[in-house]
Write an enzyme that holds these catalytic residues in place. Structure first.
Site, PDB file in Angstrom:
ATOM      1  N   TYR A   1       1.047  -1.502  -0.659  1.00  0.00           N
ATOM      2  CA  TYR A   1       0.193   0.069   0.090  1.00  0.00           C
ATOM      3  C   TYR A   1       0.773   1.443  -0.266  1.00  0.00           C
ATOM      4  O   TYR A   1       0.554   2.277  -0.698  1.00  0.00           O
ATOM      5  CB  TYR A   1      -1.020   0.200   1.151  1.00  0.00           C
ATOM      6  CG  TYR A   1      -1.907   1.245   1.801  1.00  0.00           C
ATOM      7  CD1 TYR A   1      -2.983   1.181   0.724  1.00  0.00           C
ATOM      8  CD2 TYR A   1      -1.848   2.645   1.589  1.00  0.00           C
ATOM      9  CE1 TYR A   1      -4.165   3.091   0.613  1.00  0.00           C
ATOM     10  CE2 TYR A   1      -2.066   2.898   2.227  1.00  0.00           C
ATOM     11  CZ  TYR A   1      -3.424   3.499   1.330  1.00  0.00           C
ATOM     12  OH  TYR A   1      -4.713   5.161   1.815  1.00  0.00           O
TER      13      TYR A   1
HETATM   14  P1  NDP Z   1     -13.346   3.839   1.083  1.00  0.00           P
HETATM   15  O1  NDP Z   1     -13.337   2.444   0.876  1.00  0.00           O
HETATM   16  O2  NDP Z   1     -14.840   4.133   1.507  1.00  0.00           O
HETATM   17  O3  NDP Z   1     -13.353   3.937  -0.236  1.00  0.00           O
HETATM   18  C1  NDP Z   1     -12.746   3.448  -1.601  1.00  0.00           C
HETATM   19  C2  NDP Z   1     -13.221   3.488  -2.741  1.00  0.00           C
HETATM   20  O4  NDP Z   1     -12.596   2.867  -4.536  1.00  0.00           O
HETATM   21  C3  NDP Z   1     -15.368   2.568  -3.035  1.00  0.00           C
HETATM   22  O5  NDP Z   1     -15.968   3.853  -2.994  1.00  0.00           O
HETATM   23  C4  NDP Z   1     -14.880   1.919  -3.855  1.00  0.00           C
HETATM   24  O6  NDP Z   1     -15.493   1.517  -4.103  1.00  0.00           O
HETATM   25  C5  NDP Z   1     -13.462   2.400  -4.556  1.00  0.00           C
HETATM   26  N1  NDP Z   1     -12.700   1.024  -5.530  1.00  0.00           N
HETATM   27  C6  NDP Z   1     -11.892   0.605  -4.935  1.00  0.00           C
HETATM   28  N2  NDP Z   1     -11.718  -0.573  -5.692  1.00  0.00           N
HETATM   29  C7  NDP Z   1     -11.824  -0.118  -6.832  1.00  0.00           C
HETATM   30  C8  NDP Z   1     -12.025  -0.212  -8.042  1.00  0.00           C
HETATM   31  N3  NDP Z   1     -11.816  -1.961  -8.748  1.00  0.00           N
HETATM   32  N4  NDP Z   1     -12.806  -0.360  -9.366  1.00  0.00           N
HETATM   33  C9  NDP Z   1     -13.699   1.472  -8.970  1.00  0.00           C
HETATM   34  N5  NDP Z   1     -13.426   1.566  -7.873  1.00  0.00           N
HETATM   35  C10 NDP Z   1     -12.754   1.385  -6.853  1.00  0.00           C
HETATM   36  O7  NDP Z   1     -12.126   4.063   1.772  1.00  0.00           O
HETATM   37  P2  NDP Z   1     -11.700   5.864   1.736  1.00  0.00           P
HETATM   38  O8  NDP Z   1     -12.884   6.953   0.815  1.00  0.00           O
HETATM   39  O9  NDP Z   1     -10.479   6.232   2.565  1.00  0.00           O
HETATM   40  O10 NDP Z   1     -10.779   5.806   0.230  1.00  0.00           O
HETATM   41  C11 NDP Z   1     -10.707   6.275  -1.145  1.00  0.00           C
HETATM   42  C12 NDP Z   1      -9.271   6.737  -1.501  1.00  0.00           C
HETATM   43  O11 NDP Z   1      -8.366   7.597  -0.348  1.00  0.00           O
HETATM   44  C13 NDP Z   1      -8.460   6.084  -1.641  1.00  0.00           C
HETATM   45  O12 NDP Z   1      -7.145   5.454  -2.417  1.00  0.00           O
HETATM   46  C14 NDP Z   1      -7.548   5.454  -0.439  1.00  0.00           C
HETATM   47  O13 NDP Z   1      -5.940   5.015  -0.363  1.00  0.00           O
HETATM   48  C15 NDP Z   1      -6.945   6.928  -0.025  1.00  0.00           C
HETATM   49  N6  NDP Z   1      -6.643   7.288   0.848  1.00  0.00           N
HETATM   50  C16 NDP Z   1      -8.009   6.966   2.334  1.00  0.00           C
HETATM   51  C17 NDP Z   1      -7.186   7.751   3.617  1.00  0.00           C
HETATM   52  C18 NDP Z   1      -8.252   7.243   4.757  1.00  0.00           C
HETATM   53  O14 NDP Z   1      -7.946   7.840   5.904  1.00  0.00           O
HETATM   54  N7  NDP Z   1      -9.369   6.784   4.004  1.00  0.00           N
HETATM   55  C19 NDP Z   1      -5.406   8.386   4.008  1.00  0.00           C
HETATM   56  C20 NDP Z   1      -4.824   8.438   2.462  1.00  0.00           C
HETATM   57  C21 NDP Z   1      -5.424   8.017   1.153  1.00  0.00           C
HETATM   58  P3  NDP Z   1     -15.997  -0.133  -5.218  1.00  0.00           P
HETATM   59  O15 NDP Z   1     -15.998  -0.687  -3.408  1.00  0.00           O
HETATM   60  O16 NDP Z   1     -17.692   0.091  -5.374  1.00  0.00           O
HETATM   61  O17 NDP Z   1     -15.786  -0.286  -6.087  1.00  0.00           O
END
Ligand code: NDP
Length: 258
Positions: A162
């Site tokens: 990650y």
């Molecule tokens: P969530 O798990 O709530 O959101 C992740 C999103 O990514 C979901 O909407 C999921 O939707 C989508 N997703 C995952 N895999 C795929 C795929 N193969 N194709 C399309 N969509 C995909 O977590 P966050 O909102 O926290 O994460 C959003 C981003 O923020 C990520 O990149 C994460 O690494 C980054 N981030 C988050 C932090 C935190 O503390 N929360 C800190 C730093 C970065 P679905 O399953 O419907 O496809």
């Protein structure tokens, strides 16, 4: 009553949001729409997208959704084409889709963990950049914001793949920013600190005490609401950040500075 005020940061812009079915991406859909954008929500979970889009349109915003797995280049091309056809242009993209991974000893980790994290967080972004940049070049330019992490700038207590994948997001951001600056496309990234979403709530539940440790290591002594990350992305997508490109901007309550 349409709750869009004139002079919004993203007035008249068409913006694609990947990973829009929950967390930061779902929050971004509301923040960007409030700032005047027509938003296209993309992710894999169709029911969630449908419900969020209905809520947005019900509030008088302009929203559409498309089922899209970012690991598949064809899905991403379809999502970009959907945005262009539905709203008549393509101005911005928030490449936010990503998956996390718990810190387990790197030397014991299965290949599948590495593959799934890199396929989503790096190949997914690669697929997005290619489709989006092609559409923006045809539409006179645009702005892209990628979602890295503080783990894209320093090591954090998450799975090593990650951390590496989020460094790759920073690298793709800088490379694309330099390559396309002269062609009217800005590319930046946000690097969120711990933000309350499904990724982190699961992570905290599996690792008792971790949330408190992270809060203690953050200047503001708290985690972020997803909207706080979305607000930074909105500014980076807007014309008000017109001289900002190639930046990986911490949105971390002072975590990296502490
Ligand atoms: P969530 O798990 O709530 O959101 C992740 C999103 O990514 C979901 O909407 C999921 O939707 C989508 N997703 C995952 N895999 C795929 C795929 N193969 N194709 C399309 N969509 C995909 O977590 P966050 O909102 O926290 O994460 C959003 C981003 O923020 C990520 O990149 C994460 O690494 C980054 N981030 C988050 C932090 C935190 O503390 N929360 C800190 C730093 C970065 P679905 O399953 O419907 O496809």
């Amino acid at each position: 009553m349409v709750d869009v005020y004139k002079g919004g940061l993203l007035e008249d812009k068409v913006v694609l949001i990947t990973g829009a079915s929950s967390g930061i991406g779902a929050a971004a859909a509301f923040v960007f729409a409030r700032e005047g954008a027509s938003v296209v929500l993309a992710a894999r979970r169709e029911e969630r997208l449908t419900a969020l889009t209905a809520e947005l349109n019900g509030k008088g915003f302009r929203a559409s959704s498309v089922v899209c797995d970012v690991t598949r280049a064809e899905d991403v091309r379809r999502a970009v084409a959907h945005a262009t056809e539905r709203f008549g242009g393509f101005d911005g993209a928030f490449n936010n889709a990503g998956i996390g991974g718990d810190q387990t000893p790197l030397h014991e980790m299965e290949d599948e963990v590495y593959d799934s994290i890199f396929d989503t967080n790096v190949r997914g972004l690669w697929n997005c950049l290619r489709a989006e940049i092609g559409a923006m070049l045809a539409d006179g330019g645009g702005a892209i914001v990628n979602n890295s992490s503080v783990g894209g700038l320093v090591a954090i207590s998450a799975a090593a793949p990650y951390v590496a994948s989020k460094h790759a997001v920073a690298g793709l951001t800088r490379a694309a920013a330099d390559e396309y600056a002269r062609l009217g496309i800005r590319v930046n990234a946000v690097a969120p600190g711990p933000t309350r979403s499904e990724i982190t709530l699961g992570w905290f539940a599996r690792n008792p005490g971790l949330e408190e440790t992270i809060e203690a290591a953050t200047s503001q002594k708290r985690t972020a609401a997803p909207e706080e990350v979305a607000e930074a992305a909105a500014w980076l997508l807007s014309d008000r950040s017109s001289y900002v490109t190639g930046v990986v901007m911490p949105v971390d309550g002072g975590y990296l500075n502490h």
